[in-house]
Design a protein around this motif. Structure first.
Motif, PDB file in Angstrom:
ATOM      1  N   PRO A 120       0.788  -1.227   0.000  1.00  0.00           N
ATOM      2  CA  PRO A 120       0.000   0.000   0.000  1.00  0.00           C
ATOM      3  C   PRO A 120       0.818   1.273   0.000  1.00  0.00           C
ATOM      4  O   PRO A 120       0.329   2.317  -0.394  1.00  0.00           O
ATOM      5  CB  PRO A 120      -0.826  -0.121   1.293  1.00  0.00           C
ATOM      6  N   ALA A 121       2.078   1.193   0.424  1.00  0.00           N
ATOM      7  CA  ALA A 121       2.872   2.420   0.486  1.00  0.00           C
ATOM      8  C   ALA A 121       3.537   2.753  -0.842  1.00  0.00           C
ATOM      9  O   ALA A 121       4.147   3.798  -0.976  1.00  0.00           O
ATOM     10  CB  ALA A 121       3.950   2.287   1.567  1.00  0.00           C
ATOM     11  N   PHE A 122       3.377   1.851  -1.834  1.00  0.00           N
ATOM     12  CA  PHE A 122       4.162   2.000  -3.063  1.00  0.00           C
ATOM     13  C   PHE A 122       3.248   2.296  -4.240  1.00  0.00           C
ATOM     14  O   PHE A 122       3.064   1.484  -5.139  1.00  0.00           O
ATOM     15  CB  PHE A 122       4.997   0.750  -3.312  1.00  0.00           C
ATOM     16  N   ILE A 123       2.630   3.463  -4.209  1.00  0.00           N
ATOM     17  CA  ILE A 123       1.740   3.874  -5.280  1.00  0.00           C
ATOM     18  C   ILE A 123       2.550   4.471  -6.414  1.00  0.00           C
ATOM     19  O   ILE A 123       3.732   4.779  -6.268  1.00  0.00           O
ATOM     20  CB  ILE A 123       0.700   4.884  -4.769  1.00  0.00           C
ATOM     21  N   GLY A 124       1.901   4.611  -7.577  1.00  0.00           N
ATOM     22  CA  GLY A 124       2.574   5.231  -8.708  1.00  0.00           C
ATOM     23  C   GLY A 124       3.425   4.245  -9.481  1.00  0.00           C
ATOM     24  O   GLY A 124       3.220   3.034  -9.452  1.00  0.00           O
ATOM     25  N   ALA A 125       4.423   4.783 -10.192  1.00  0.00           N
ATOM     26  CA  ALA A 125       5.256   3.964 -11.067  1.00  0.00           C
ATOM     27  C   ALA A 125       6.224   3.094 -10.268  1.00  0.00           C
ATOM     28  O   ALA A 125       6.592   3.420  -9.135  1.00  0.00           O
ATOM     29  CB  ALA A 125       6.039   4.870 -12.023  1.00  0.00           C
ATOM     30  N   ALA A 126       6.606   1.964 -10.865  1.00  0.00           N
ATOM     31  CA  ALA A 126       7.626   1.056 -10.337  1.00  0.00           C
ATOM     32  C   ALA A 126       7.370   0.639  -8.888  1.00  0.00           C
ATOM     33  O   ALA A 126       8.258   0.761  -8.028  1.00  0.00           O
ATOM     34  CB  ALA A 126       9.006   1.695 -10.471  1.00  0.00           C
ATOM     35  N   PRO A 127       6.192   0.115  -8.568  1.00  0.00           N
ATOM     36  CA  PRO A 127       5.926  -0.246  -7.170  1.00  0.00           C
ATOM     37  C   PRO A 127       6.829  -1.370  -6.668  1.00  0.00           C
ATOM     38  O   PRO A 127       7.182  -1.377  -5.483  1.00  0.00           O
ATOM     39  CB  PRO A 127       4.456  -0.694  -7.203  1.00  0.00           C
ATOM     40  N   TYR A 128       7.195  -2.311  -7.529  1.00  0.00           N
ATOM     41  CA  TYR A 128       8.027  -3.421  -7.065  1.00  0.00           C
ATOM     42  C   TYR A 128       9.460  -2.967  -6.795  1.00  0.00           C
ATOM     43  O   TYR A 128      10.131  -3.502  -5.915  1.00  0.00           O
ATOM     44  CB  TYR A 128       7.997  -4.569  -8.074  1.00  0.00           C
ATOM     45  N   LYS A 129       9.935  -1.983  -7.532  1.00  0.00           N
ATOM     46  CA  LYS A 129      11.254  -1.419  -7.245  1.00  0.00           C
ATOM     47  C   LYS A 129      11.239  -0.757  -5.863  1.00  0.00           C
ATOM     48  O   LYS A 129      12.165  -0.955  -5.049  1.00  0.00           O
ATOM     49  CB  LYS A 129      11.643  -0.395  -8.310  1.00  0.00           C
ATOM     50  N   LYS A 130      10.168  -0.022  -5.587  1.00  0.00           N
ATOM     51  CA  LYS A 130      10.044   0.616  -4.278  1.00  0.00           C
ATOM     52  C   LYS A 130       9.905  -0.437  -3.177  1.00  0.00           C
ATOM     53  O   LYS A 130      10.442  -0.288  -2.078  1.00  0.00           O
ATOM     54  CB  LYS A 130       8.843   1.560  -4.270  1.00  0.00           C
ATOM     55  N   ALA A 131       9.181  -1.519  -3.497  1.00  0.00           N
ATOM     56  CA  ALA A 131       9.011  -2.582  -2.513  1.00  0.00           C
ATOM     57  C   ALA A 131      10.341  -3.259  -2.203  1.00  0.00           C
ATOM     58  O   ALA A 131      10.644  -3.572  -1.042  1.00  0.00           O
ATOM     59  CB  ALA A 131       8.010  -3.619  -3.043  1.00  0.00           C
ATOM     60  N   LYS A 132      11.147  -3.468  -3.229  1.00  0.00           N
ATOM     61  CA  LYS A 132      12.464  -4.069  -3.024  1.00  0.00           C
ATOM     62  C   LYS A 132      13.324  -3.188  -2.137  1.00  0.00           C
ATOM     63  O   LYS A 132      14.018  -3.668  -1.229  1.00  0.00           O
ATOM     64  CB  LYS A 132      13.141  -4.286  -4.376  1.00  0.00           C
ATOM     65  N   GLU A 141      12.512 -10.480  -9.944  1.00  0.00           N
ATOM     66  CA  GLU A 141      11.840 -11.645  -9.361  1.00  0.00           C
ATOM     67  C   GLU A 141      10.557 -11.235  -8.660  1.00  0.00           C
ATOM     68  O   GLU A 141       9.553 -11.966  -8.707  1.00  0.00           O
ATOM     69  CB  GLU A 141      12.792 -12.357  -8.400  1.00  0.00           C
ATOM     70  N   LEU A 142      10.552 -10.090  -7.998  1.00  0.00           N
ATOM     71  CA  LEU A 142       9.324  -9.605  -7.380  1.00  0.00           C
ATOM     72  C   LEU A 142       8.250  -9.352  -8.435  1.00  0.00           C
ATOM     73  O   LEU A 142       7.071  -9.673  -8.229  1.00  0.00           O
ATOM     74  CB  LEU A 142       9.589  -8.331  -6.586  1.00  0.00           C
ATOM     75  N   VAL A 143       8.655  -8.769  -9.556  1.00  0.00           N
ATOM     76  CA  VAL A 143       7.708  -8.519 -10.642  1.00  0.00           C
ATOM     77  C   VAL A 143       7.128  -9.836 -11.157  1.00  0.00           C
ATOM     78  O   VAL A 143       5.915  -9.959 -11.370  1.00  0.00           O
ATOM     79  CB  VAL A 143       8.381  -7.743 -11.784  1.00  0.00           C
ATOM     80  N   ARG A 144       7.986 -10.838 -11.350  1.00  0.00           N
ATOM     81  CA  ARG A 144       7.524 -12.138 -11.848  1.00  0.00           C
ATOM     82  C   ARG A 144       6.578 -12.803 -10.857  1.00  0.00           C
ATOM     83  O   ARG A 144       5.514 -13.311 -11.233  1.00  0.00           O
ATOM     84  CB  ARG A 144       8.713 -13.052 -12.128  1.00  0.00           C
ATOM     85  N   LEU A 145       6.954 -12.808  -9.575  1.00  0.00           N
ATOM     86  CA  LEU A 145       6.095 -13.410  -8.568  1.00  0.00           C
ATOM     87  C   LEU A 145       4.771 -12.663  -8.442  1.00  0.00           C
ATOM     88  O   LEU A 145       3.702 -13.279  -8.278  1.00  0.00           O
ATOM     89  CB  LEU A 145       6.823 -13.431  -7.223  1.00  0.00           C
ATOM     90  N   GLY A 146       4.844 -11.335  -8.525  1.00  0.00           N
ATOM     91  CA  GLY A 146       3.620 -10.549  -8.476  1.00  0.00           C
ATOM     92  C   GLY A 146       2.698 -10.850  -9.648  1.00  0.00           C
ATOM     93  O   GLY A 146       1.484 -10.949  -9.489  1.00  0.00           O
ATOM     94  N   ALA A 147       3.288 -11.027 -10.845  1.00  0.00           N
ATOM     95  CA  ALA A 147       2.486 -11.354 -12.018  1.00  0.00           C
ATOM     96  C   ALA A 147       1.803 -12.708 -11.859  1.00  0.00           C
ATOM     97  O   ALA A 147       0.646 -12.890 -12.253  1.00  0.00           O
ATOM     98  CB  ALA A 147       3.364 -11.342 -13.269  1.00  0.00           C
ATOM     99  N   ASP A 148       2.511 -13.671 -11.283  1.00  0.00           N
ATOM    100  CA  ASP A 148       1.916 -14.989 -11.035  1.00  0.00           C
ATOM    101  C   ASP A 148       0.688 -14.875 -10.135  1.00  0.00           C
ATOM    102  O   ASP A 148      -0.355 -15.483 -10.394  1.00  0.00           O
ATOM    103  CB  ASP A 148       2.939 -15.924 -10.385  1.00  0.00           C
TER     104      ASP A 148
END
Length: 304
Positions: free
Chosen positions: A218-230, A269-276
């Motif tokens: 929830p804290a990672f709105i906008g562009a590139a949320p998985y980069k921010k999550a990492k 890897e976060l992007v791939r897992l998120g897509a799954d």
């Protein structure tokens, strides 16, 4: 030691094909909870010669709440007697208790339109499962604000319509989309369609809309949320499927899921897992909606 399967696993274990025949129907009812509702519905169906295949019910409060029930029944010659059955059910059962209800044929797949931007994972999963018969739906069109996925979609034999959207052209673009969708579909699925749906579109499209987006970030709105999550070292990534309302990403939730990740996972890897997770969650939400398992109640849902 045996463990009880999750709700998602239990619902997934019921394939659409088990109820998809011409003499099977689904009845959803909603009314104030009171004694005798289940009996009245069951007795009526029995009198009509129907065999109840499954029955699920839920009450928000058995003393003063709302009652919900999903009944799947088999009735030989259902299509021929449907009009009479609906009229008698309203007069004898629904009317006296002010019941809201819908009756659908399990033999008629829901007509679905998909809207997408550039990301293909959710779209292709829906198309593949529909083609294999894992989703009992008819996908009639894919609408996109970008041309990138045209070849992939047409390979499935489904029309692809490119309608560009910009800040200045959005009203005209939505008018073209509405001309295409209005009155022609039972459900619109936003399979990573990266545009905000306007109130006008919601009012005029004439059917529910299901959206999928990453959740538990929830804290990672906008562009590139998985980069921010990492960068924050998250330990869970997930997805949420919900109905679209006028409040952005706040509509009634149909399904959610998560996958655990570690510090070793790269952004890719976060992007791939998120897509799954997004694929799985969206597929379940679409399947449950199209099997008439989901009932909206205020800003939540009951999923049978």
């Amino acid at each position: 030691m045996a463990t009880r399967p999750s709700a998602a696993a239990t619902l997934d274990a019921v394939p659409a094909a088990t109820t998809s025949n011409i003499d099977t129907a689904r009845l959803l009812v909603r009314c104030r909870d009171r004694r005798g509702v289940v009996s009245a519905v069951s007795a009526f169906l029995s009198e009509q010669g129907a065999n109840i295949v499954s029955l699920d019910q839920y009450s928000t409060d058995f003393q003063s709440g709302e009652f919900f029930q999903r009944t799947v029944f088999h009735l030989p010659g259902f299509a021929a007697v449907r009009d009479r059955l609906e009229q008698e059910f309203q007069e004898r059962v629904a009317g006296p208790v002010e019941m809201e209800w819908t009756l659908t044929s399990a033999a008629t797949p829901k007509r679905v339109a998909v809207m997408v931007s550039k990301l293909d994972h959710c779209l292709l999963d829906l198309l593949w499962r529909a083609k294999r018969g894992e989703l009992d739906v008819t996908i009639g069109v894919v609408v996109s604000n970008h041309p990138d996925l045209a070849d992939e979609v047409r390979a499935f034999g489904i029309p692809f319509v490119h309608i560009p959207v910009s800040r200045d052209s959005k009203p005209e673009a939505e008018a073209r989309q509405l001309d295409l969708l209005r009155g022609n579909f039972d459900l619109v699925v936003l399979a990573r369609y990266m545009q905000i749906i306007s109130p006008r579109f919601l009012d005029e499209v004439g059917c529910p809309i299901i959206n999928i987006h990453h959740s538990f970030l929830p804290a990672f709105i906008g562009a590139a949320p998985y980069k921010k999550a990492k960068e924050r070292g998250v330990k869970l990534v997930g997805a949420t499927a919900h109905y679209v309302t006028g409040d952005l990403d706040e509509g009634p939730i149909i399904e959610q899921d998560v996958v655990r990740v570690s510090h070793r996972a790269s952004t890719g890897e976060l992007v791939r897992l998120g897509a799954d997770v997004e694929r799985a969650v969206l597929t379940r939400a679409v399947r449950w909606h199209c099997e008439d398992r989901v009932v909206r109640h205020d800003n939540t849902t009951i999923v049978f």
